[in-house]
Design an enzyme around this catalytic site. Sequence first.
Site, PDB file in Angstrom:
ATOM      1  N   GLU A 184       0.897  -0.945   0.282  1.00  0.00           N
ATOM      2  CA  GLU A 184       0.288  -0.203  -0.057  1.00  0.00           C
ATOM      3  C   GLU A 184       0.807   1.367   0.257  1.00  0.00           C
ATOM      4  OE1 GLU A 184      -3.200   0.062  -0.217  1.00  0.00           O
ATOM      5  OE2 GLU A 184      -4.223  -1.529   0.117  1.00  0.00           O
ATOM      6  N   GLU A 235     -15.999   9.046  -3.118  1.00  0.00           N
ATOM      7  CA  GLU A 235     -15.544   8.063  -3.793  1.00  0.00           C
ATOM      8  C   GLU A 235     -16.378   8.251  -4.862  1.00  0.00           C
ATOM      9  OE1 GLU A 235     -14.138   3.430  -4.739  1.00  0.00           O
ATOM     10  OE2 GLU A 235     -13.248   4.320  -2.874  1.00  0.00           O
ATOM     11  N   ARG A 239     -10.567   9.742  -5.576  1.00  0.00           N
ATOM     12  CA  ARG A 239     -10.350   8.846  -4.518  1.00  0.00           C
ATOM     13  C   ARG A 239     -10.498   7.334  -5.170  1.00  0.00           C
ATOM     14  NH1 ARG A 239     -12.806   8.256   1.271  1.00  0.00           N
ATOM     15  NH2 ARG A 239     -11.671   6.778   2.166  1.00  0.00           N
ATOM     16  N   ASN A 243      -7.277   2.777  -5.539  1.00  0.00           N
ATOM     17  CA  ASN A 243      -7.985   1.496  -5.738  1.00  0.00           C
ATOM     18  C   ASN A 243      -6.452   1.183  -6.663  1.00  0.00           C
ATOM     19  OD1 ASN A 243     -10.030   1.333  -3.618  1.00  0.00           O
ATOM     20  ND2 ASN A 243     -11.824   2.357  -5.770  1.00  0.00           N
ATOM     21  N   HIS A 246      -6.513  -2.837  -6.839  1.00  0.00           N
ATOM     22  CA  HIS A 246      -7.626  -2.956  -5.963  1.00  0.00           C
ATOM     23  C   HIS A 246      -8.239  -4.467  -6.932  1.00  0.00           C
ATOM     24  CE1 HIS A 246      -5.766  -0.768  -3.231  1.00  0.00           C
ATOM     25  NE2 HIS A 246      -6.344  -1.321  -1.811  1.00  0.00           N
ATOM     26  N   HIS A 250      -8.455  -7.795  -5.300  1.00  0.00           N
ATOM     27  CA  HIS A 250      -9.512  -8.607  -4.824  1.00  0.00           C
ATOM     28  C   HIS A 250     -10.264  -9.746  -5.037  1.00  0.00           C
ATOM     29  CE1 HIS A 250     -11.148  -4.094  -2.532  1.00  0.00           C
ATOM     30  NE2 HIS A 250     -10.082  -4.920  -2.329  1.00  0.00           N
ATOM     31  N   HIS A 264      -3.718  -9.197   2.258  1.00  0.00           N
ATOM     32  CA  HIS A 264      -4.374  -7.845   0.870  1.00  0.00           C
ATOM     33  C   HIS A 264      -3.274  -7.339   0.846  1.00  0.00           C
ATOM     34  CE1 HIS A 264      -7.064  -4.756  -0.073  1.00  0.00           C
ATOM     35  NE2 HIS A 264      -6.470  -4.176   0.027  1.00  0.00           N
TER      36      HIS A 264
END
Length: 364
Positions: A184, A235, A239, A243, A246, A250, A264
């Site tokens: 991250e 978002e 924003r 992601n 992501h 996910h 994660h």
Amino acid sequence: MIETVHVPLGARAYDVHVGRGLLARAGEMIGPLLRRPRVFVVSERRVAGLQLDALRAGLGEIEAPALLLEPGEATKGWEGLAQTVEWLLDQKCERGDVVVALGGGVIGDLVGFAAAILRRGVRFVQVPTSLLAQVDSSVGGKTAINTRHGKNLVGAFHQPSLVLADVDILDTLTPRDFRAGYGEVMKYGLLGDAQFFGWLERNAPRLADDPALRIEAVRHSVQMKADIVARDETEQGDRALLNLGHTFCHALEAATGYSDRLLHGEGVAIGCALAFELSARLGLCAQEDPSRVRAHLQSMGMARDLRDIPGDLPDAETLLALMGQDKKVIEGRLRFVLARGIGEAFVTAELPAAEVLGVLRASA
């Protein structure tokens, strides 16, 4: 040394304190928020065994009953939410009280959502205990649980009243957990700050051993997120850049059953590598950019491809279908965060499925 990042959201504004020894000053920092000398701590057993006594000592005369949940992503579901809310009600937590989330991203997301819905909203404080939570999930007010349909599909925007990111806590992380959180950190440089990514290339291998570097990495990441959240709290635009990686991540988490096969942050790192690979295939960025991302991940000892994930994975078509359950789908169209270069991310829904499948197959 304590660095403070202000998140300017009007009546919902708050500070994120980043530094050493913050647990020992918890009472001093949380006390001004309280109407009575009592907080309600929710944590998980592994974290509590390492940090709960230190938090209580730092709180001093402030009472701190605690609920200890089981560790792991499986806790962040309906059962964990019900257990947390019922415990807070059993403890007679009032609307004017403060709940403290002591843990990583799972605890922060779960406790934040419980606080959002308890008595139509109570205040909460984030005390993030993982690198991932300190730089990302504890800031910005996204709270959620997972369902059988996917990750973070039920939740609310509920900003914390305070975040205490004590970098000394990171000394207790396993090397794998620390590296996962770094996924991250790296993301921030890739999505919007090429100079920061360059700084990470020079300094990231020493983050685990140098508290001053850790403070700067966390502070810079939090400042970037705070700036984006201030522009787009719920978002609707900018924003979504957060992601990056992501959408792939996910789907991979769902494919591995939200288990320890893939943490994660590991999924985010792989997702960032795949997003840059996809961008290069589409001619959006130079081929040197995904090579640079992969080289940096290799220097950090991190996974870069689907084949680096232990065990079997579904085929590319199944992974693409799992992406279709992502909460970023709008009018049936999946949005990806791609890049025109290091630090130049953007959001698009104009993406041929064949190109995504090609990247997934090559990575496997």
